[in-house]
Design an enzyme around this catalytic site. Sequence first.
Site, PDB file in Angstrom:
ATOM      1  N   SER A  88       0.812  -1.211   0.000  1.00 23.07           N
ATOM      2  CA  SER A  88       0.000   0.000   0.000  1.00 23.07           C
ATOM      3  C   SER A  88       0.850   1.267   0.000  1.00 23.07           C
ATOM      4  O   SER A  88       1.603   1.514  -0.926  1.00 23.07           O
ATOM      5  CB  SER A  88      -0.966  -0.029   1.189  1.00 23.07           C
ATOM      6  OG  SER A  88      -1.879   1.029   1.128  1.00 23.07           O
ATOM      7  N   ASP A 235      -6.152   1.717  -3.741  1.00 24.80           N
ATOM      8  CA  ASP A 235      -7.415   1.464  -3.043  1.00 24.80           C
ATOM      9  C   ASP A 235      -7.871   2.724  -2.314  1.00 24.80           C
ATOM     10  O   ASP A 235      -8.976   2.777  -1.782  1.00 24.80           O
ATOM     11  CB  ASP A 235      -7.306   0.282  -2.079  1.00 24.80           C
ATOM     12  CG  ASP A 235      -6.368   0.524  -0.906  1.00 24.80           C
ATOM     13  OD1 ASP A 235      -5.535   1.450  -0.982  1.00 24.80           O
ATOM     14  OD2 ASP A 235      -6.460  -0.227   0.085  1.00 24.80           O
TER      15      ASP A 235
END
Length: 447
Positions: A88, A235
């Site tokens: 991430s 995301d």
Amino acid sequence: MKLFGTSGIRMKNLDPLIAYKVGFAISKNFKKAVIGRDTRTTGNLIESAITAGLLNGGCDVTTIGMVPTPVLGYSARDYDLGIMITASHNPPEYNGIKLFNKNGTAFDPKQEEKLEKIIANDDFNEGTWDNIGCASEDKTAVKKYSEYILQNVDIKTNFNVVVDCANAAGCVVSPNIFTEAGCKVISVNSHCDGRFVGRMPEPNETNLKETVDIIKGLNSNGRNYIGIAHDGDADRMIAIDELGRVTDFDKLLAAFCKYVVQKTGADKIVTTVDASMAIDEYLDEFGAKVIRTKIGDVAVAEELEKTGAIFGGEPSGTWIHRDIHLTPDGILSGLRVLEMMEFYGKKLCDIIDEVPSYYNMREKIACPDNLKQKVMDYISKEGKKIFEKEPETLDGVRFSFEKGWMLIRPSGTESYVRVRVEAKDEDFAEKLMENGISMVKTGISEN
């Protein structure tokens, strides 16, 4: 050693042997997996290792290459589970593994605990030549996802958008999908490079300085560009308004929640315990309920399924649009910010400026991991005495008041206890923070 944290497995210099063991453990209960990865330099290595474990355990594997997490989550519907190799927003030396169910939700703690037990107890030598899984590749995942998303957004205005992908997984989708949605797109940091040469993948004000300068330069001639910036696996997203301001996460979330309720007539939305009270103030006008849950996309997705709410979001920029899919999706979220602007017929900067501004304070206090629970127990009891009210203990300890709130919560990844305060006036915010810090420090010293 505990492998799974608050967002799957994520660690510096992730050992391929761990990935192999995770793959083999997964094969005990799943027989058809899809794997995606972000742009990190170790992505191929970890993908190969986890694939080896899956195949050795008899699980069929389909790889879809370098993709954002939303593409992997959407693709999981055709398999028993999805596996995303990503760390991430973490720096390039990190990598990780995040697992997704067939419906696009991330694995919950119980599912992860079950895998940890298999890993701890297994010898990993059960594979035989006549029970090896099949490996295949699917190069259509991005196309399928993009077509699905574009079918479910409605943007008639030709917006000017700067898309900043951080040299990360969003590069393979975001610039194209915004263009196909009718936007005039300028892409920044849009070539894949796992060293993140343009900027670090955390989309914060410091890392986005060059992108902000680009937008300010473009808009000096009245062009009205906004920015959409992603983290390492896309995301999440954050917007940059026409004035070159990196929008406050809480304000953007509050504005979008109001838009969802106004446009769809929704009677509830889901958010987390650390989200701004501006959401409550905004939605109270429409009689819509704010449902708060634990921090993390797993908890938000679970509450969306449980309550039937159409939208859930965190002030980190992690938004889930249940009408489309249950995977956090920064690409879809960016497109829907444009839908919001079109709905109101306003610039993003004007929409954001309408959201109430409150005083926010954040502090973190060093705390040994083995004392965290005792400290939280102390804060719960002591806070009840000080404030003469019951605390909310859904996730950490939260005290809510008419003029503000305080959340004290142990970090899930670091040896800290964090104190977050929001209030309508500065004096009350400072008073809450003083009480919060004092309780944490006393709780540590007395334990």
